[in-house]
Design an enzyme around this catalytic site. Structure first.
Site, PDB file in Angstrom:
ATOM      1  N   ASP A  98      -8.651  61.331 -67.314  1.00  0.00           N
ATOM      2  CA  ASP A  98      -8.596  62.201 -66.152  1.00  0.00           C
ATOM      3  C   ASP A  98      -9.454  63.419 -66.474  1.00  0.00           C
ATOM      4  O   ASP A  98      -9.304  64.016 -67.543  1.00  0.00           O
ATOM      5  CB  ASP A  98      -7.132  62.633 -65.944  1.00  0.00           C
ATOM      6  CG  ASP A  98      -6.821  62.952 -64.514  1.00  0.00           C
ATOM      7  OD1 ASP A  98      -7.653  63.592 -63.874  1.00  0.00           O
ATOM      8  OD2 ASP A  98      -5.728  62.573 -64.056  1.00  0.00           O
ATOM      9  N   ASP A 199     -10.713  64.844 -60.967  1.00  0.00           N
ATOM     10  CA  ASP A 199      -9.723  65.623 -60.223  1.00  0.00           C
ATOM     11  C   ASP A 199     -10.409  66.461 -59.145  1.00  0.00           C
ATOM     12  O   ASP A 199     -11.444  67.079 -59.393  1.00  0.00           O
ATOM     13  CB  ASP A 199      -9.012  66.546 -61.233  1.00  0.00           C
ATOM     14  CG  ASP A 199      -7.822  67.250 -60.637  1.00  0.00           C
ATOM     15  OD1 ASP A 199      -6.879  66.552 -60.245  1.00  0.00           O
ATOM     16  OD2 ASP A 199      -7.839  68.490 -60.559  1.00  0.00           O
ATOM     17  N   GLU A 255     -10.829  61.951 -56.910  1.00  0.00           N
ATOM     18  CA  GLU A 255      -9.751  62.342 -56.007  1.00  0.00           C
ATOM     19  C   GLU A 255     -10.388  63.161 -54.875  1.00  0.00           C
ATOM     20  O   GLU A 255     -11.060  64.156 -55.138  1.00  0.00           O
ATOM     21  CB  GLU A 255      -8.740  63.211 -56.761  1.00  0.00           C
ATOM     22  CG  GLU A 255      -7.534  63.529 -55.904  1.00  0.00           C
ATOM     23  CD  GLU A 255      -6.734  64.717 -56.414  1.00  0.00           C
ATOM     24  OE1 GLU A 255      -5.521  64.731 -56.203  1.00  0.00           O
ATOM     25  OE2 GLU A 255      -7.333  65.628 -57.028  1.00  0.00           O
ATOM     26  N   HIS A 329       1.188  60.800 -59.838  1.00  0.00           N
ATOM     27  CA  HIS A 329       2.013  61.883 -60.384  1.00  0.00           C
ATOM     28  C   HIS A 329       2.246  63.020 -59.389  1.00  0.00           C
ATOM     29  O   HIS A 329       2.947  63.973 -59.711  1.00  0.00           O
ATOM     30  CB  HIS A 329       1.351  62.411 -61.654  1.00  0.00           C
ATOM     31  CG  HIS A 329      -0.017  62.957 -61.356  1.00  0.00           C
ATOM     32  ND1 HIS A 329      -1.080  62.150 -61.009  1.00  0.00           N
ATOM     33  CD2 HIS A 329      -0.487  64.220 -61.305  1.00  0.00           C
ATOM     34  CE1 HIS A 329      -2.140  62.901 -60.765  1.00  0.00           C
ATOM     35  NE2 HIS A 329      -1.811  64.154 -60.944  1.00  0.00           N
ATOM     36  N   ASP A 330       1.609  62.951 -58.216  1.00  0.00           N
ATOM     37  CA  ASP A 330       1.785  63.999 -57.203  1.00  0.00           C
ATOM     38  C   ASP A 330       2.619  63.532 -56.014  1.00  0.00           C
ATOM     39  O   ASP A 330       2.877  64.317 -55.101  1.00  0.00           O
ATOM     40  CB  ASP A 330       0.418  64.442 -56.644  1.00  0.00           C
ATOM     41  CG  ASP A 330      -0.461  65.111 -57.673  1.00  0.00           C
ATOM     42  OD1 ASP A 330       0.076  65.739 -58.593  1.00  0.00           O
ATOM     43  OD2 ASP A 330      -1.695  64.995 -57.556  1.00  0.00           O
TER      44      ASP A 330
HETATM   45  C1  NOJ Z   1      -4.783  67.061 -58.346  1.00  0.00           C
HETATM   46  C2  NOJ Z   1      -3.845  66.636 -59.413  1.00  0.00           C
HETATM   47  O1  NOJ Z   1      -3.524  65.291 -59.202  1.00  0.00           O
HETATM   48  C3  NOJ Z   1      -2.670  67.552 -59.350  1.00  0.00           C
HETATM   49  O2  NOJ Z   1      -1.623  67.135 -60.169  1.00  0.00           O
HETATM   50  C4  NOJ Z   1      -3.142  68.928 -59.712  1.00  0.00           C
HETATM   51  O3  NOJ Z   1      -2.091  69.834 -59.524  1.00  0.00           O
HETATM   52  C5  NOJ Z   1      -4.318  69.366 -58.847  1.00  0.00           C
HETATM   53  N1  NOJ Z   1      -5.293  68.351 -58.691  1.00  0.00           N
HETATM   54  C6  NOJ Z   1      -5.005  70.562 -59.444  1.00  0.00           C
HETATM   55  O4  NOJ Z   1      -5.735  70.196 -60.568  1.00  0.00           O
END
Ligand code: NOJ
Length: 561
Positions: A98, A199, A255, A329-330
């Site tokens: 990542d 990210d 992402e 994870h989000d």
């Molecule tokens: C996306 C990530 O998946 C998340 O966990 C993070 O808080 C934000 N980007 C900021 O880096």
């Protein structure tokens, strides 16, 4: 080696902090991951994506990086990392890192120098602006419930942070920043890492220019927002491809929140030569009120889900490539979110897997999803660690006067911590995650939902995931075939066809907790239809009218005339 191996792969996502602890400090680590590689292998996954393992003050648990070229002490050492990579490769698996390149921690050496000295070469690595008569340069708010501008007293200016206060955005307009980032990417790829997940890629180019001082003076700039997918994003990606990705046989996935299918194609289109895949979130925004935050809940409409996923399937068909994911994870746990975590937990978790992972694209399975792990039932804010959750609670309860019970309802549905509770390995102490005290509480249902139990049960959700993955491999030709939705307006059924010139796969899903009827379409061959997979015993026959049980899923193989 063929270069598009990622199209035939299944990715398993590991959140290192919560996967497996090996030294009793309550935090997962690299040796822990190594000890569980055989588990990932037996599932049938091909690629492992690990969330950030770089040093971090953990304001945002690793997404606030202080040094992109080392390993955080609590996760282990660079030797541990090399061992992990070797062990991954020894099992014929691949490893994706990542990479956070939109921002750094404010503890990063670049920022520390930048904040003290306006003349430092690192000053322009970040965005600095003077304040206005109202305070911050603009009134834009971040997802973390604050202004995106933070006043920094040494130089009397504000720096930009689209995320938490301690995550300062990097200035990609500055070529030195870009070159420094490419160099760090190559550092890992040169070690033999098989790809990068980038990210917040959509944020690296700010859409509207950042207002200049003159704009403030002329009063033009007060609330000019700057948004995702900015005007130079594709210049940066073309450059990144040339400088980094084109030099290696690796996969890239970005992402990219707030991206439409049309924009998605500009990132992943085969003519564009940018990224292999992106994560969009349109299907993850359907249970929130339009124009509001994800905490503002609304029930999912199945027709919306069908429409969004189908648009992405069709738009990228033959021109780009999709990621297929429910969880990360989000995101909260999918079985609690779109399924039924109670009576039909097993059935709905299996159905959800069939619906998504037989579409065209690369499946991403998030740790514990294959066990049907559920949202955590924690009702005290003290049990949550995620900064987004905690900030939102304080803002809504103490600043905006919301009823704490209402806020807790949102948290129970949507907190990122539901994904981050420790992996449930067995019914022993702390679910087998650690001998110490886990950094985040274990979901108390680990006594019945855990990997040991699932491995021993041929009817478990895990066993179903294995069958589904091997079905994808066995019918690899069909997985590259076209996708077409049937019954777009049916309020219970999610049915589609995958096809090549010679064969069809009919994927029938009852997306509800009630029985449903599926009428076999006249134009589809029925007599010789072969049931390949189902989440209920019995009911193998392809009848003209099929009575489906709650959350029933059936996958039939058909021949084409
Ligand atoms: C996306 C990530 O998946 C998340 O966990 C993070 O808080 C934000 N980007 C900021 O880096």
């Amino acid at each position: 080696m063929k270069k598009d191996w990622w199209k035939d792969s299944v990715v398993y996502q590991v959140y290192p902090r919560s996967f497996q602890d090996s030294n009793g400090d309550g935090i997962g680590d690299l040796q822990g991951i190594i000890s569980r590689l055989d588990y990932i292998k037996q599932l049938g996954a091909d690629v492992i994506w690990i969330c950030p393992i770089y040093p971090s003050p953990n304001v945002d648990y690793g997404y606030d990086v202080t040094d992109h070229k080392t390993v955080m002490e609590s996760y282990g050492t660079m030797e541990d990392f090399h061992e992990l990579l070797e062990e991954v490769h020894r099992r014929g698996l691949k490893l994706v890192m990542d990479f956070v390149l939109n921002h750094t921690s404010t503890e990063h050496a670049w920022f520390k120098e930048a904040e003290l000295d306006k003349t430092s070469k690192y000053r322009n690595f970040y965005f600095w602006r003077p304040g206005t008569k109202h305070g911050p340069p603009t009134d834009l708010q971040s997802d973390y419930g604050q202004s995106v501008w933070q006043y920094e007293e040494h130089t009397g200016e504000y720096y930009l942070h689209m995320n938490a206060v301690k995550q300062a955005d990097l200035n990609w307009e500055n070529e030195d920043v870009r070159q420094a980032v490419y160099e760090m990417m190559r550092f890992w790829l040169d070690k033999g890492v098989d790809g990068l997940r980038i990210d917040q890629l959509h944020l690296i180019s700010k859409k509207e220019y950042l207002p200049s001082y003159e704009d403030y003076v002329q009063g033009k700039a007060e609330s000019k927002p700057f948004q995702p997918n900015g005007r130079r994003i594709h210049d940066y990606l073309t450059e990144m491809t040339e400088e980094v990705f084109s030099q290696y046989d690796v996969m890239s996935v970005g992402e990219a929140g707030t991206v439409t299918p049309e924009e998605g194609l500009t990132y992943t289109g085969t003519d564009e030569h940018e990224l292999n895949m992106i994560f969009h979130f349109q299907h993850m925004e359907l249970d929130q009120q339009p124009g509001k935050e994800h905490w503002d809940l609304k029930p999912l409409e199945l027709s919306d889900l069908k429409s969004v996923l189908t648009k992405w399937q069709k738009k990228l068909e033959n021109k780009g490539w999709n990621t297929l994911f429910w969880c990360n994870h989000d995101q909260p746990r999918i079985v609690s979110r779109f399924g039924d975590e109670g009576k039909y937990r097993k059935e709905s978790a299996k159905m959800l897997a069939s619906v998504l992972y037989l579409m065209k694209g690369t499946p991403y399975i998030y740790q514990g999803e294959e066990l049907g792990m559920t949202n955590a039932p924690f009702t005290r804010i003290e049990d949550y660690k995620d900064i987004q959750t905690v900030n939102m609670y304080h803002k809504r309860v103490y600043e905006k006067g919301y009823d704490p019970k209402e806020v807790m309802t949102s948290i129970l549905a949507k907190s990122r911590d539901h994904a981050r509770t420790p992996m449930q390995w067995n019914d022993g102490k702390h679910a087998g995650f650690t001998d110490g005290t886990p950094w985040l509480k274990v979901n108390p249902n680990y006594t019945s939902i855990n990997a040991a139990e699932a491995l021993a049960d041929p009817d478990s959700i895990l066993s179903y995931y294995k069958k589904l993955i091997s079905l994808r491999k066995q019918y690899a030709d069909l997985m590259k075939g076209s996708y077409d939705l049937l019954l777009p307006d049916d309020p219970q059924l999610f049915v589609y066809i995958r096809q090549t010139d010679t064969r069809q796969l009919l994927v029938i899903n009852n997306f509800s907790d009630k029985e449903a009827i599926f009428q076999w379409p006249d134009e589809l061959e029925r007599e010789m239809a072969q049931l390949l997979l189902s989440n209920y015993d019995g009911g193998r026959e392809a009848l003209p009218s099929i009575e489906l049980k709650p959350f029933e899923s059936r996958v039939y193989l058909l021949k084409r005339d």
